[in-house]
Design a protein around this motif. Sequence first.
Motif, PDB file in Angstrom:
ATOM      1  N   PHE A 388      -5.778  35.932 -10.431  1.00 48.35           N
ATOM      2  CA  PHE A 388      -5.371  35.771 -11.825  1.00 48.35           C
ATOM      3  C   PHE A 388      -6.035  34.567 -12.469  1.00 48.35           C
ATOM      4  N   SER A 389      -7.303  34.403 -12.181  1.00 48.84           N
ATOM      5  CA  SER A 389      -8.062  33.311 -12.766  1.00 48.84           C
ATOM      6  C   SER A 389      -8.865  33.845 -13.940  1.00 48.84           C
ATOM      7  N   SER A 390      -8.958  33.036 -14.987  1.00 44.20           N
ATOM      8  CA  SER A 390      -9.730  33.462 -16.156  1.00 44.20           C
ATOM      9  C   SER A 390     -11.218  33.508 -15.850  1.00 44.20           C
ATOM     10  N   THR A 391     -11.626  32.933 -14.714  1.00 43.67           N
ATOM     11  CA  THR A 391     -13.041  32.940 -14.340  1.00 43.67           C
ATOM     12  C   THR A 391     -13.368  34.037 -13.336  1.00 43.67           C
ATOM     13  N   ASP A 392     -12.354  34.774 -12.863  1.00 42.84           N
ATOM     14  CA  ASP A 392     -12.538  35.796 -11.831  1.00 42.84           C
ATOM     15  C   ASP A 392     -12.329  37.186 -12.407  1.00 42.84           C
ATOM     16  N   THR A 393     -13.238  38.095 -12.112  1.00 43.57           N
ATOM     17  CA  THR A 393     -13.096  39.478 -12.549  1.00 43.57           C
ATOM     18  C   THR A 393     -13.496  40.391 -11.405  1.00 43.57           C
ATOM     19  N   GLU A 394     -12.528  41.137 -10.850  1.00 45.69           N
ATOM     20  CA  GLU A 394     -12.849  42.121  -9.830  1.00 45.69           C
ATOM     21  C   GLU A 394     -13.314  43.403 -10.514  1.00 45.69           C
ATOM     22  N   ILE A 395     -14.432  43.949 -10.047  1.00 46.40           N
ATOM     23  CA  ILE A 395     -15.018  45.146 -10.641  1.00 46.40           C
ATOM     24  C   ILE A 395     -15.111  46.204  -9.555  1.00 46.40           C
ATOM     25  N   SER A 576     -14.778  44.700  -1.814  1.00 48.53           N
ATOM     26  CA  SER A 576     -14.797  44.752  -3.283  1.00 48.53           C
ATOM     27  C   SER A 576     -15.910  43.856  -3.810  1.00 48.53           C
ATOM     28  N   PHE A 577     -16.268  44.091  -5.054  1.00 51.34           N
ATOM     29  CA  PHE A 577     -17.180  43.217  -5.784  1.00 51.34           C
ATOM     30  C   PHE A 577     -16.387  42.461  -6.842  1.00 51.34           C
ATOM     31  N   SER A 578     -16.792  41.251  -7.105  1.00 52.55           N
ATOM     32  CA  SER A 578     -16.201  40.497  -8.199  1.00 52.55           C
ATOM     33  C   SER A 578     -17.264  39.601  -8.817  1.00 52.55           C
ATOM     34  N   VAL A 579     -17.010  39.214 -10.041  1.00 51.29           N
ATOM     35  CA  VAL A 579     -17.898  38.291 -10.751  1.00 51.29           C
ATOM     36  C   VAL A 579     -17.071  37.074 -11.129  1.00 51.29           C
ATOM     37  N   ASN A 596     -18.962  21.818 -20.224  1.00 52.70           N
ATOM     38  CA  ASN A 596     -19.280  22.318 -18.890  1.00 52.70           C
ATOM     39  C   ASN A 596     -20.105  23.599 -18.964  1.00 52.70           C
ATOM     40  N   TYR A 597     -21.069  23.691 -18.075  1.00 49.39           N
ATOM     41  CA  TYR A 597     -22.018  24.803 -18.058  1.00 49.39           C
ATOM     42  C   TYR A 597     -21.514  25.876 -17.099  1.00 49.39           C
ATOM     43  N   THR A 598     -21.384  27.108 -17.580  1.00 48.71           N
ATOM     44  CA  THR A 598     -20.889  28.199 -16.745  1.00 48.71           C
ATOM     45  C   THR A 598     -21.873  29.354 -16.770  1.00 48.71           C
ATOM     46  N   TYR A 599     -21.900  30.076 -15.635  1.00 44.84           N
ATOM     47  CA  TYR A 599     -22.696  31.296 -15.575  1.00 44.84           C
ATOM     48  C   TYR A 599     -22.097  32.198 -14.505  1.00 44.84           C
ATOM     49  N   PRO A 600     -21.999  33.515 -14.773  1.00 42.92           N
ATOM     50  CA  PRO A 600     -21.362  34.420 -13.798  1.00 42.92           C
ATOM     51  C   PRO A 600     -22.223  34.629 -12.565  1.00 42.92           C
ATOM     52  N   GLU A 601     -21.563  34.666 -11.411  1.00 40.12           N
ATOM     53  CA  GLU A 601     -22.235  34.902 -10.145  1.00 40.12           C
ATOM     54  C   GLU A 601     -21.521  36.028  -9.408  1.00 40.12           C
ATOM     55  N   LEU A 602     -22.289  36.805  -8.673  1.00 42.55           N
ATOM     56  CA  LEU A 602     -21.770  38.005  -8.014  1.00 42.55           C
ATOM     57  C   LEU A 602     -21.221  37.663  -6.632  1.00 42.55           C
ATOM     58  N   TYR A 603     -20.054  38.243  -6.320  1.00 42.24           N
ATOM     59  CA  TYR A 603     -19.420  38.065  -5.014  1.00 42.24           C
ATOM     60  C   TYR A 603     -19.217  39.433  -4.367  1.00 42.24           C
ATOM     61  N   PHE A 604     -19.534  39.510  -3.082  1.00 45.17           N
ATOM     62  CA  PHE A 604     -19.151  40.664  -2.271  1.00 45.17           C
ATOM     63  C   PHE A 604     -18.049  40.199  -1.328  1.00 45.17           C
ATOM     64  N   ASN A 605     -16.870  40.816  -1.447  1.00 44.28           N
ATOM     65  CA  ASN A 605     -15.684  40.336  -0.747  1.00 44.28           C
ATOM     66  C   ASN A 605     -15.255  41.299   0.359  1.00 44.28           C
ATOM     67  N   ILE A 606     -14.854  40.732   1.479  1.00 46.37           N
ATOM     68  CA  ILE A 606     -14.250  41.494   2.574  1.00 46.37           C
ATOM     69  C   ILE A 606     -12.853  40.930   2.789  1.00 46.37           C
ATOM     70  N   THR A 607     -11.840  41.691   2.416  1.00 46.36           N
ATOM     71  CA  THR A 607     -10.458  41.246   2.586  1.00 46.36           C
ATOM     72  C   THR A 607      -9.998  41.578   4.004  1.00 46.36           C
TER      73      THR A 607
END
Length: 745
Positions: A388-395, A576-579, A596-607
């Motif tokens: 539930f972070s404003s910087t996290d988006t699971e896609i 899952s993937f998240s940005v 502050n400088y922000t840019y989206p980065e791709l995550y590959f997650n293994i729960t």
Amino acid sequence: MKPLSNKQKWYFSSISLLIIFGTFFLFISYKNLGLANKKRVIQNTEKSVLKELENLEQQLQSDFETVKKIADTYAQLIGKYPKKAKAIIDSLPMLFGGYNFSAIGIHPSPAYSKEFIKYDRTFKLNTKKTLWAPFYNNKTHKITRFPYDYTDKEKAGKYWYSEDITTGSWTTPYFGPASNSLLVSYRSPIIRDTQKNKNDGIICLDYALGYIQEKVAKLKLYRKGYGIIINEDSIIVSHPSSKYLGKKIHTVLSDETLQGIKRLAENKFLPIKEYNDRIVDRELYFKHILQIDNTASPITYTAIINLQESETLVADNATDINPIQNVKSLRLQIICGVTLIVSCIIFWMFILFRFPRVWLLISLQSLVYILGTLAIIYIQLKTPLYSFSSTDTEITNPIELDAYLNAFQREHASDKEPVCIVSTGFLIQNAKFSSANDLHITGYLWQKVKNPTAMVKAFEHDELSEILRPDFPEAETLDLELIRNKDGLIQWYFSAEVRQSFDYSNYPFDEEDIWLRIRPRKAYQEQLLFVPDFDSYSKFVSQNDYYLNPNTPEAQLKNGLEKDLFIKGWEIIRTSFSVRDRLYNTSFGKFTLKENYTYPELYFNITVKRRFLEVFVVYFIPILVTAFLLFTVLMTYTRNAETNELYGFNVSTVLGFCASLFFVIIVSHMSLRETLQTGSIIYLEYFFFCLYFLLSIVSIGAFFFSSSSAPAFFKKNNGMLIKMIYWPLFCLIILLLTTLHFSTF
């Protein structure tokens, strides 16, 4: 059993009523946790979305009415004044400046085309092949020949431009071959002879539905929300994924979902399915009917807006505290409160009715505390661990990806340079923990771009692989081997030693996310955006689907993993993937940093979820055995000489036994801390802390029990009081510590 006195009945009735009302209040609180805040945020979103859709409806109303008036007016003028047809037709491009027209076409009949040629020789063409049919495109504003040849005898009469219509009408949405976009057209007949009531051609105005898509894409639906608009024929007019435009809505949503949406009240964000656990994320749907009345025949569009309830919690989160954690904490505290109430009821019943079996009371009290603890652990395990972070988006699917890209483009609309989208995928072959915070991961990585030649030229580089070469920020060591570089597809084999920070606070009931963070190299970070390559996988499962559908096929849960991948001590739950928007306090020298400088980065997650059986054997069994041994030491407390000859009770024996138990426990405790290497308190440690406390109580109690100055109640019945409270005290402490811990972590 003696009958109750009036005074006892009064006490019993009063306390029973208090317990009933207290339990009812806790139940109501449990069912409505967090709903007030969520309702407020959702209502604000409803107002915003409804206002935008009403504005869209008014704009469409005005545009469609204008289209109808213009087409009818020009059709009448061309039919009435053939001598002035050239001047009338030449004025058509001026319409593009003020209206949302994609194209304008005129399709005169063969007879009327000959009339044009009489008055203006410039209209003359080789009529054996095609007839004169002027066509204007919004991109060029230049007259061209219409792409259809309706003099073809095989096709004559089969298409709308050769229909014999007497009144204006609207077409269903279709893809225009000239503009290559989704259009809706208004056709008005050119009539010279009203008595024959037969047209001499058709004037057609194409209205670009891209305007609707643009308006819907700009709705404030956070990052994963999106809107779909369909017409009366269930054809999709607006969708975040362009490949669905012009198709039936059934290709996107199931019949069950569509039936659920059909039953929804208008202009309300509501779930089409209700779940008992309100912590589980839900899809909220919003239905609004756009009615265009001022046309020859009313046009109806249905707007279907999809919103993730979890993102409404983000909007309401004004602090750094996770809002879902607040809801879960209150739930756990309510369960603890109910457990204590039940314990009080049992105690009260034994006192009130004077049951003689004290050990039964002790057993029931302990059992209630144990059940309460297990219920809290169950809720903890069944609560989705949303960030539930404003910087996290699971896609999890292409539609969510398109919705995210729409939101990204809105956020970066002011950027000078366009961003190139790079579809990225993983296949993990092996993953193993080399320490508590270090993993060795090997596998394949691939990247795809649509126009590799243009990218190489734009980046002024010779090799596409050097432009797309990924960066793994957490990798202490990284080996990248280029396997393929052809036709816009780059494939790598990688081996990385990755250091990550894991939260072992809930050990042994913890779930962790093993993740690979990938980003472009700093030189190209503003020009490249890595996104999931969903075309290379089967369906991904969201965290919500996993908790609600435990029978989900394993193939959908473990996309991107080798089939036989095994991680020692862990059970793989899903991938899952998240940005995530990474926050930097530097611009890396590229510009003057103002914020502050922000840019989206791709995550590959293994729960992954810890295997409890191994921990139970290694830690819990020794803890329980130690607790029982300590209780047997306590049971040797006696001041009876004859019994003492059998038990051999004395202070030194008790201290020696407690010291040996303490040594066993402290070694196990130190081993646990050394294995996990964490700076926070681990849940399992509470059992060790509880044993330390009980060891101290038993040791100190031996001194008091042997002392002549000890209180009489302490010595009564050979220390029966301290023996009776041992297990209830142990279980109660565990209950309270469990509630406190899982309410915090």
